[in-house]
Write a protein that holds these residues in place. Structure first.
Motif, PDB file in Angstrom:
ATOM      1  N   ILE A   1       0.852  -1.186   0.000  1.00  0.00           N
ATOM      2  CA  ILE A   1       0.000   0.000   0.000  1.00  0.00           C
ATOM      3  C   ILE A   1       0.885   1.233   0.000  1.00  0.00           C
ATOM      4  CG2 ILE A   1      -1.742   1.308   1.268  1.00  0.00           C
ATOM      5  CD1 ILE A   1      -2.776  -1.353   2.351  1.00  0.00           C
ATOM      6  N   ILE A   2       0.689   2.097  -0.999  1.00  0.00           N
ATOM      7  CA  ILE A   2       1.462   3.328  -1.106  1.00  0.00           C
ATOM      8  C   ILE A   2       0.771   4.455  -0.345  1.00  0.00           C
ATOM      9  CG2 ILE A   2       2.397   5.041  -2.721  1.00  0.00           C
ATOM     10  CD1 ILE A   2       3.717   2.283  -2.892  1.00  0.00           C
ATOM     11  N   SER A   3      -0.560   4.601  -0.576  1.00  0.00           N
ATOM     12  CA  SER A   3      -1.288   5.653   0.124  1.00  0.00           C
ATOM     13  C   SER A   3      -2.748   5.252   0.307  1.00  0.00           C
ATOM     14  CB  SER A   3      -1.202   6.980  -0.635  1.00  0.00           C
ATOM     15  OG  SER A   3      -1.932   6.891  -1.842  1.00  0.00           O
ATOM     16  N   VAL A   4      -3.364   5.863   1.314  1.00  0.00           N
ATOM     17  CA  VAL A   4      -4.778   5.647   1.601  1.00  0.00           C
ATOM     18  C   VAL A   4      -5.466   6.996   1.477  1.00  0.00           C
ATOM     19  CG1 VAL A   4      -6.448   4.867   3.321  1.00  0.00           C
ATOM     20  CG2 VAL A   4      -4.183   3.823   3.235  1.00  0.00           C
ATOM     21  N   SER A   5      -6.498   7.072   0.626  1.00  0.00           N
ATOM     22  CA  SER A   5      -7.231   8.341   0.502  1.00  0.00           C
ATOM     23  C   SER A   5      -8.723   8.032   0.403  1.00  0.00           C
ATOM     24  CB  SER A   5      -6.751   9.119  -0.728  1.00  0.00           C
ATOM     25  OG  SER A   5      -6.944   8.372  -1.893  1.00  0.00           O
TER      26      SER A   5
ATOM     27  N   THR B   1       6.176  -6.181 -10.542  1.00  0.00           N
ATOM     28  CA  THR B   1       6.240  -5.320 -11.725  1.00  0.00           C
ATOM     29  C   THR B   1       6.345  -3.843 -11.375  1.00  0.00           C
ATOM     30  OG1 THR B   1       3.835  -5.086 -11.860  1.00  0.00           O
ATOM     31  CG2 THR B   1       4.821  -6.956 -13.017  1.00  0.00           C
ATOM     32  N   PHE B   2       6.133  -3.483 -10.115  1.00  0.00           N
ATOM     33  CA  PHE B   2       6.150  -2.103  -9.623  1.00  0.00           C
ATOM     34  C   PHE B   2       5.075  -1.232 -10.274  1.00  0.00           C
ATOM     35  CE2 PHE B   2      10.542  -3.726  -9.234  1.00  0.00           C
ATOM     36  CZ  PHE B   2      10.583  -3.795  -7.858  1.00  0.00           C
ATOM     37  N   GLU B   3       4.021  -1.859 -10.801  1.00  0.00           N
ATOM     38  CA  GLU B   3       2.872  -1.145 -11.343  1.00  0.00           C
ATOM     39  C   GLU B   3       2.062  -0.579 -10.173  1.00  0.00           C
ATOM     40  OE1 GLU B   3      -1.365  -2.266 -13.498  1.00  0.00           O
ATOM     41  OE2 GLU B   3       0.012  -3.842 -12.910  1.00  0.00           O
ATOM     42  N   VAL B   4       1.587   0.660 -10.307  1.00  0.00           N
ATOM     43  CA  VAL B   4       0.783   1.292  -9.269  1.00  0.00           C
ATOM     44  C   VAL B   4      -0.642   1.446  -9.791  1.00  0.00           C
ATOM     45  CG1 VAL B   4       0.486   3.345  -7.845  1.00  0.00           C
ATOM     46  CG2 VAL B   4       2.774   2.514  -8.338  1.00  0.00           C
ATOM     47  N   PHE B   5      -1.625   1.076  -8.947  1.00  0.00           N
ATOM     48  CA  PHE B   5      -3.030   1.165  -9.332  1.00  0.00           C
ATOM     49  C   PHE B   5      -3.874   1.470  -8.106  1.00  0.00           C
ATOM     50  CE2 PHE B   5      -1.881  -3.182  -8.457  1.00  0.00           C
ATOM     51  CZ  PHE B   5      -2.877  -3.614  -7.587  1.00  0.00           C
ATOM     52  N   GLU B   6      -5.097   1.930  -8.349  1.00  0.00           N
ATOM     53  CA  GLU B   6      -6.028   2.239  -7.262  1.00  0.00           C
ATOM     54  C   GLU B   6      -7.146   1.217  -7.216  1.00  0.00           C
ATOM     55  OE1 GLU B   6      -7.678   6.133  -7.150  1.00  0.00           O
ATOM     56  OE2 GLU B   6      -5.746   7.084  -6.823  1.00  0.00           O
ATOM     57  N   VAL B   7      -7.522   0.806  -6.014  1.00  0.00           N
ATOM     58  CA  VAL B   7      -8.652  -0.103  -5.810  1.00  0.00           C
ATOM     59  C   VAL B   7      -9.443   0.384  -4.598  1.00  0.00           C
ATOM     60  CG1 VAL B   7      -7.597  -2.166  -6.823  1.00  0.00           C
ATOM     61  CG2 VAL B   7      -7.230  -1.671  -4.429  1.00  0.00           C
ATOM     62  N   PRO B   8     -10.754   0.075  -4.543  1.00  0.00           N
ATOM     63  CA  PRO B   8     -11.523   0.432  -3.347  1.00  0.00           C
ATOM     64  C   PRO B   8     -11.116  -0.434  -2.153  1.00  0.00           C
ATOM     65  CG  PRO B   8     -12.895  -0.729  -4.934  1.00  0.00           C
ATOM     66  CD  PRO B   8     -11.575  -0.500  -5.589  1.00  0.00           C
TER      67      PRO B   8
ATOM     68  N   ILE C   1      -6.016  -1.699   7.184  1.00  0.00           N
ATOM     69  CA  ILE C   1      -5.322  -0.984   6.107  1.00  0.00           C
ATOM     70  C   ILE C   1      -4.471   0.146   6.674  1.00  0.00           C
ATOM     71  CG2 ILE C   1      -5.683   0.479   4.075  1.00  0.00           C
ATOM     72  CD1 ILE C   1      -6.354  -2.378   3.487  1.00  0.00           C
ATOM     73  N   SER C   2      -3.192   0.201   6.260  1.00  0.00           N
ATOM     74  CA  SER C   2      -2.307   1.314   6.611  1.00  0.00           C
ATOM     75  C   SER C   2      -1.224   1.420   5.546  1.00  0.00           C
ATOM     76  CB  SER C   2      -1.685   1.093   7.986  1.00  0.00           C
ATOM     77  OG  SER C   2      -0.871  -0.065   7.969  1.00  0.00           O
ATOM     78  N   SER C   3      -0.674   2.619   5.378  1.00  0.00           N
ATOM     79  CA  SER C   3       0.384   2.825   4.391  1.00  0.00           C
ATOM     80  C   SER C   3       1.586   1.957   4.720  1.00  0.00           C
ATOM     81  CB  SER C   3       0.814   4.290   4.361  1.00  0.00           C
ATOM     82  OG  SER C   3      -0.166   5.067   3.750  1.00  0.00           O
ATOM     83  N   GLY C   4       2.171   1.365   3.700  1.00  0.00           N
ATOM     84  CA  GLY C   4       3.340   0.510   3.878  1.00  0.00           C
ATOM     85  C   GLY C   4       3.008  -0.946   4.137  1.00  0.00           C
TER      86      GLY C   4
END
Length: 131
Positions: A77-81, A92-99, A108-111
């Protein structure tokens, strides 16, 4: 689409099947005997992997069904918003958003490292690892 094909008569509880274009996990399978003029039928009760909706479908036992390929991967987890999280795939270091799934909202927490599933172009966080 990432699917394979199999026989409806070979479905078992815990396996996966595509019903109404949605990948589902099989909850129960009941088989009926063939009648005098008909073929054996298979009734499949399933729950959607991504929407949680219960679905049922009746197939002839020898029918060909689509079986989704479910790819289970790890991410961080990179960030929570709000009610979404950004996840980075650890391979793959791909970044994506999911609910955020309701079942694990408190964990859930960053890192944090998470397991997520990818199937038919959809992604879902399933659990937080190491807790």
């Amino acid at each position: 689409m990432s699917v394979t094909h199999g026989s409806a008569g070979e479905l078992k509880k815990g396996s996966y099947v595509v019903i109404d274009g949605e990948p589902c996990e099989v909850l129960s399978v009941s088989k009926s005997k063939p009648g005098k003029h008909g073929s054996a039928k298979v009734r499949v009760e399933a729950r959607g992997l991504f929407d949680g909706t219960r679905r049922s479908k009746i197939y002839p036992a020898d029918a060909t069904v689509e079986i989704p390929i479910v790819d289970k991967r790890s991410g961080q987890i990179i960030s929570v918003s709000g009610n979404t999280i950004q996840v980075m795939d650890l391979e793959t270091f791909e970044v994506f958003e999911v609910p955020i799934p309701e079942e694990i909202a408190g964990e859930i927490s960053s890192g944090a490292e998470v397991e997520y599933w990818v199937s038919m172009g959809k992604k879902r966080v399933v659990r937080v690892k190491g807790q």
